[in-house]
Design a protein around this motif. Structure first.
Motif, PDB file in Angstrom:
ATOM      1  N   THR A 324       0.817  -1.365   0.112  1.00  0.00           N
ATOM      2  CA  THR A 324      -0.064  -0.042  -0.023  1.00  0.00           C
ATOM      3  C   THR A 324       0.994   1.286   0.054  1.00  0.00           C
ATOM      4  N   VAL A 325       0.506   2.270  -0.349  1.00  0.00           N
ATOM      5  CA  VAL A 325       1.399   3.529  -0.520  1.00  0.00           C
ATOM      6  C   VAL A 325       1.219   4.346   0.852  1.00  0.00           C
ATOM      7  N   ASN A 326       2.719   4.657   0.845  1.00  0.00           N
ATOM      8  CA  ASN A 326       2.698   5.626   2.104  1.00  0.00           C
ATOM      9  C   ASN A 326       2.037   6.678   1.869  1.00  0.00           C
ATOM     10  N   PHE A 327       1.071   7.201   2.651  1.00  0.00           N
ATOM     11  CA  PHE A 327       0.063   8.317   2.730  1.00  0.00           C
ATOM     12  C   PHE A 327       1.005   9.499   3.430  1.00  0.00           C
ATOM     13  N   GLY A 328       1.925   9.317   3.976  1.00  0.00           N
ATOM     14  CA  GLY A 328       2.554  10.363   4.513  1.00  0.00           C
ATOM     15  C   GLY A 328       3.864  10.782   3.902  1.00  0.00           C
ATOM     16  N   ILE A 334       1.362  11.816  -4.736  1.00  0.00           N
ATOM     17  CA  ILE A 334       1.312  12.578  -5.988  1.00  0.00           C
ATOM     18  C   ILE A 334       1.626  11.942  -7.072  1.00  0.00           C
ATOM     19  N   THR A 335       2.463  11.066  -7.094  1.00  0.00           N
ATOM     20  CA  THR A 335       2.832  10.365  -8.199  1.00  0.00           C
ATOM     21  C   THR A 335       1.928   9.176  -8.561  1.00  0.00           C
ATOM     22  N   CYS A 336       1.387   8.631  -7.323  1.00  0.00           N
ATOM     23  CA  CYS A 336       0.358   7.509  -7.320  1.00  0.00           C
ATOM     24  C   CYS A 336      -1.040   8.081  -7.950  1.00  0.00           C
ATOM     25  N   ALA A 338      -1.374  10.720  -9.745  1.00  0.00           N
ATOM     26  CA  ALA A 338      -1.427  11.295 -10.965  1.00  0.00           C
ATOM     27  C   ALA A 338      -1.186   9.925 -12.047  1.00  0.00           C
ATOM     28  N   LEU A 339      -0.716   8.847 -11.661  1.00  0.00           N
ATOM     29  CA  LEU A 339      -0.773   7.482 -12.161  1.00  0.00           C
ATOM     30  C   LEU A 339      -2.380   7.095 -12.336  1.00  0.00           C
ATOM     31  N   THR A 340      -2.866   6.981 -11.204  1.00  0.00           N
ATOM     32  CA  THR A 340      -4.328   6.713 -11.125  1.00  0.00           C
ATOM     33  C   THR A 340      -5.076   7.468 -12.258  1.00  0.00           C
ATOM     34  N   VAL A 341      -4.961   8.741 -11.890  1.00  0.00           N
ATOM     35  CA  VAL A 341      -5.922   9.599 -13.012  1.00  0.00           C
ATOM     36  C   VAL A 341      -5.448   9.250 -14.394  1.00  0.00           C
ATOM     37  N   GLY A 342      -4.205   9.013 -14.843  1.00  0.00           N
ATOM     38  CA  GLY A 342      -3.807   8.781 -16.217  1.00  0.00           C
ATOM     39  C   GLY A 342      -4.468   7.398 -16.671  1.00  0.00           C
TER      40      GLY A 342
END
Length: 355
Positions: A324-328, A334-336, A338-342
């Motif tokens: 899971t991504v580190n939300f901290g 930001i990268t994840c 942006a990738l999700t939106v893409g």
């Protein structure tokens, strides 16, 4: 269909306590001597019992809803079952957290963080030859589609009602005729990439039995890699049934659903079995006198990881398998994002691009 999805969700939910590391119970880190604590066992039994009862009620209500409203009501029972699943999960999480805090479970426990540095110099061997199977299925689907393409009608029937009568047509094109093949290819890349990443990920080494847990991790990631590749191949095989229904103009709608979902369900069952078996405790306590560090403050509900002091972009999940991504970590977030939106944007525009 609704009943199958409900049963699948109840089955996956029932396995929730098994889909985590040995010293994590419903997202809560517990010391080695509390893994089989009576409260933990009680909450596990309570969770599973309530989940099954809720599943039966949802299945009956869903069946009644389907008879009155129709297929359009299918998502409602599924959403309700997911809500029940996570509500019960968080209830168990809160109960164990409260007992851990009130009884001070980590008092006098020697906490430690153990790492296996050999994973960088000598990582587990990924089963690369296995990737040939899903790739071969995608290639075969594309070749068969190319052979059938000249004889396909224009417009092309894309959906049939319960009586096998076409009720949606699209102009014949490479995009419309090969839509599912593109999905097969994308799924193959996604799941194969995930399998490779998992094989290169860090191990959650148990300080109480470091040697046994390192060995178990290596064996697990190899089995999991094979399981993910097998799931990919079975999913591609199931989707080929949808390919064929488009190219053949088949009206056998009753057979299409089991032919498509059957292989996928087999692959998911195989994957779940591999994940559950990873926590089979074959290693005895190695006498280190150590336990995992209590790091609950970095987790929200045992699901969301948030630690600004940790430079890692991803950490192992406390529920299920993977990361899971580190939300901290702002860069990771930001990268994840942006990738999700893409990915979502491309998915929405792909039908228009390929038309």
């Amino acid at each position: 269909m609704q009943l199958v999805l409900t049963v699948l969700l109840v089955g996956m939910g029932w396995l929730t306590p098994s889909l985590s590391s040995r010293t994590v119970r419903f997202g809560v880190r517990v010391p080695d001597n509390r893994v089989e604590d009576p409260l933990v066992l009680k909450e596990t039994a309570r969770f599973r019992r309530a989940l099954v009862i809720g599943g039966v009620i949802v299945a009956l209500a869903g069946a009644a809803l389907m008879l009155t409203v129709g297929v359009a009501a299918t998502p409602a029972p599924v959403i309700v079952q997911i809500i029940i699943w996570y509500t019960l999960y968080f209830r168990a999480n809160r109960a164990i957290t409260a007992a851990k805090r009130d009884q001070d479970w980590f008092a006098g426990v020697h906490q430690a963080v153990t790492a296996d540095t050999s994973l960088h110099s000598d990582p587990p061997k990924f089963p690369w030859p296995w990737l040939l199977l899903p790739v071969a299925i995608v290639v075969a689907s594309a070749v068969i589609g190319a052979i059938r393409y000249p004889d396909l009608p224009d417009p092309l029937p894309m959906h049939f009602d319960a009586d096998g009568v076409a009720n949606r047509w699209v102009p014949k094109s490479v995009g419309s005729a090969f839509t599912v093949v593109y999905i097969q290819a994308g799924l193959t890349v996604l799941l194969s990439g995930l399998a490779v990443l998992i094989s290169r990920g860090p191990a959650d080494v148990d300080p109480a039995r470091p040697a046994a847990s390192v060995r178990a991790h290596r064996e697990f990631v190899v089995r999991l890699g094979k399981g993910l590749v097998a799931l990919t191949a079975l999913a591609d095989l199931g989707l080929f049934a949808t390919d064929w229904s488009i190219w053949d103009g088949s009206r056998a709608t009753d057979a299409l659903l089991p032919l498509t979902l059957g292989p996928i369900l087999v692959g998911v069952a195989l994957l779940v079995l591999i994940v559950v078996q990873r926590n089979k405790d074959d290693g005895a306590d190695e006498g280190t006198g150590l336990s995992h560090r209590d790091d609950d403050r970095n987790w929200v509900g045992g699901i969301i990881y948030r630690n600004a002091d940790d430079p890692s972009w991803f950490v192992q999940r406390r529920f299920g398998v993977g990361w899971t991504v580190n939300f901290g970590n702002p860069a990771a977030l930001i990268t994840c994002g942006a990738l999700t939106v893409g990915v979502v944007t491309v998915s929405l525009l792909l039908p228009f691009i390929l038309r």
